[in-house]
Write a protein that holds these residues in place. Structure first.
Motif, PDB file in Angstrom:
ATOM      1  N   ALA A 239     -52.338  -4.109  15.290  1.00  0.00           N
ATOM      2  CA  ALA A 239     -50.388  -3.649  15.379  1.00  0.00           C
ATOM      3  C   ALA A 239     -50.360  -2.968  15.825  1.00  0.00           C
ATOM      4  O   ALA A 239     -49.223  -3.550  16.564  1.00  0.00           O
ATOM      5  CB  ALA A 239     -50.289  -2.311  14.124  1.00  0.00           C
ATOM      6  N   GLU A 240     -50.885  -2.558  17.390  1.00  0.00           N
ATOM      7  CA  GLU A 240     -50.313  -2.370  18.515  1.00  0.00           C
ATOM      8  C   GLU A 240     -50.419  -3.264  19.778  1.00  0.00           C
ATOM      9  O   GLU A 240     -48.704  -3.131  20.153  1.00  0.00           O
ATOM     10  CB  GLU A 240     -51.163  -1.024  19.276  1.00  0.00           C
ATOM     11  N   THR A 241     -51.271  -4.472  19.197  1.00  0.00           N
ATOM     12  CA  THR A 241     -51.430  -5.776  20.292  1.00  0.00           C
ATOM     13  C   THR A 241     -50.306  -6.591  20.139  1.00  0.00           C
ATOM     14  O   THR A 241     -49.548  -6.961  20.429  1.00  0.00           O
ATOM     15  CB  THR A 241     -52.616  -5.395  20.333  1.00  0.00           C
ATOM     16  N   THR A 242     -50.573  -7.762  18.917  1.00  0.00           N
ATOM     17  CA  THR A 242     -50.325  -8.539  18.279  1.00  0.00           C
ATOM     18  C   THR A 242     -49.566  -8.260  17.267  1.00  0.00           C
ATOM     19  O   THR A 242     -48.250  -9.428  17.340  1.00  0.00           O
ATOM     20  CB  THR A 242     -51.788  -9.407  18.196  1.00  0.00           C
ATOM     21  N   GLY A 243     -49.554  -7.074  16.670  1.00  0.00           N
ATOM     22  CA  GLY A 243     -48.451  -7.265  15.488  1.00  0.00           C
ATOM     23  C   GLY A 243     -48.491  -7.073  14.082  1.00  0.00           C
ATOM     24  O   GLY A 243     -48.450  -7.204  13.182  1.00  0.00           O
ATOM     25  N   SER A 244     -49.747  -7.414  14.408  1.00  0.00           N
ATOM     26  CA  SER A 244     -50.742  -7.989  12.916  1.00  0.00           C
ATOM     27  C   SER A 244     -50.620  -6.640  12.224  1.00  0.00           C
ATOM     28  O   SER A 244     -51.053  -5.612  13.038  1.00  0.00           O
ATOM     29  CB  SER A 244     -52.192  -8.365  12.901  1.00  0.00           C
TER      30      SER A 244
END
Length: 323
Positions: A239-244
């Motif tokens: 979530a922090e990186t790609t928003g997944s």
């Protein structure tokens, strides 16, 4: 009358002897079956639990690795054993996947689930000498190349880390087969293969890569958990990186074949709880970054049942379930 009385006495003594034999469990060594290869996370958890059970029960608890069939061989050996408490094993989350693939008719209902002793989120790891230093850069490469260009490993076909990777790719609006999954007998051989250049990525738990991460031979890019893991505070979430919003975690339970006698079941559950709470088990798990989670028979069975239904849905969407 004398003959009847004698027979009655013999019958009563026989019953008493049987009850005594049951109540004296365990009287001989216990086999602990691990359905995955030596050196992996399941093997590590199984062996530390076995060593603590041995101290608690006073008999040898011998670990046997029964690999093959994406976990079917080992799980079948546990389920098909005599339900006397002398063969138990580590039932892994793959029991909620194998039957959806059509690999076996086995389900969690074929086991007497004694306790859940561990849970670990998935992660994304690459070799330290790879070109990727973030999950964003890795994802960019995956998107830029045709499906199947990059490869991953870490469990059997349709196993937890295969499903974990497929779920992540779907959450990124990519087909589940954008990365080709290469089956292995567990995370340890998969990670070894990756470091040797055999595959590009491992989506298993970071705990299973701990020794290679510490040796700076493996680079963790992300964790598939809602929050950063305490053991790996510098590794960001998806979530922090790609928003997944994709999250997935593996759990490990200790189970026997369905139909264990009540007294045997109670003895094992009590011994497992003591083993779980022991300083040795807690320290072992913390030092290696494994997640601690205790759930007794009823709660553990409920968790397994709920995951069985959820994974069925994901596997159908990813094209991993049998028609």
């Amino acid at each position: 009358m004398k003959k009847t009385a004698l027979l009655g006495t013999v019958f009563a003594l026989t019953l008493a002897g049987g009850a005594f034999a049951q109540d004296s469990y365990p009287e001989r060594p216990i086999t602990m079956i691990v359905p995955w290869g030596a050196g992996g996370g399941t093997d590590a958890v199984g062996r530390i639990i076995a060593s603590q059970l041995q101290q608690e029960l006073g008999v040898p608890v011998n670990v046997v690795n029964r690999t093959g069939g994406s976990g079917v061989v080992g799980h079948s050996a546990i389920a098909n054993a005599e339900p006397d408490g002398y063969t138990i094993g580590v039932m892994t989350i793959e029991i909620d996947m194998m039957h959806w693939q059509g690999l076996t008719d086995l389900t969690y209902e074929d086991f007497d689930i004694l306790a859940m002793v561990n849970t670990d989120p998935g992660g994304i790891m690459v070799s330290a000498d790879s070109e990727w230093d973030s999950v964003e850069s890795f994802l960019e490469s995956v998107k830029a190349e045709p499906a199947g260009t990059y490869t991953a490993s870490g469990t059997g076909q349709g196993g937890i880390w295969h499903v974990g990777m497929a779920g992540w790719l779907l959450s990124e609006d990519l087909p589940a087969n954008q990365i080709t999954f290469v089956p292995s007998q567990g995370a340890a051989p998969g990670i070894t293969d990756m470091v040797a250049g055999g595959v590009d990525m491992i989506p298993s738990s970071l705990a299973e890569g701990r020794s290679m991460i510490d040796a700076e031979r493996v680079r963790p890019l992300a964790t598939m958990s809602a929050e950063r893991q305490e053991a790996f505070p510098d590794v960001p979430t998806l979530a922090e990186t790609t928003g997944s919003d994709w999250t997935v975690a593996v759990w490990r339970t200790i189970a026997g074949p369905d139909g264990l006698p009540d007294n045997v079941r109670d003895t094992l559950v009590n011994a497992l709880e003591t083993a779980y709470n022991s300083e040795e088990y807690q320290s072992f798990m913390n030092e290696r970054g494994f997640g601690l989670r205790w759930a007794g028979p009823e709660e553990a069975t409920q968790i397994v049942a709920e995951d069985d239904e959820a994974f069925g849905e994901v596997m159908r969407e990813a094209g991993l379930a049998a028609e």
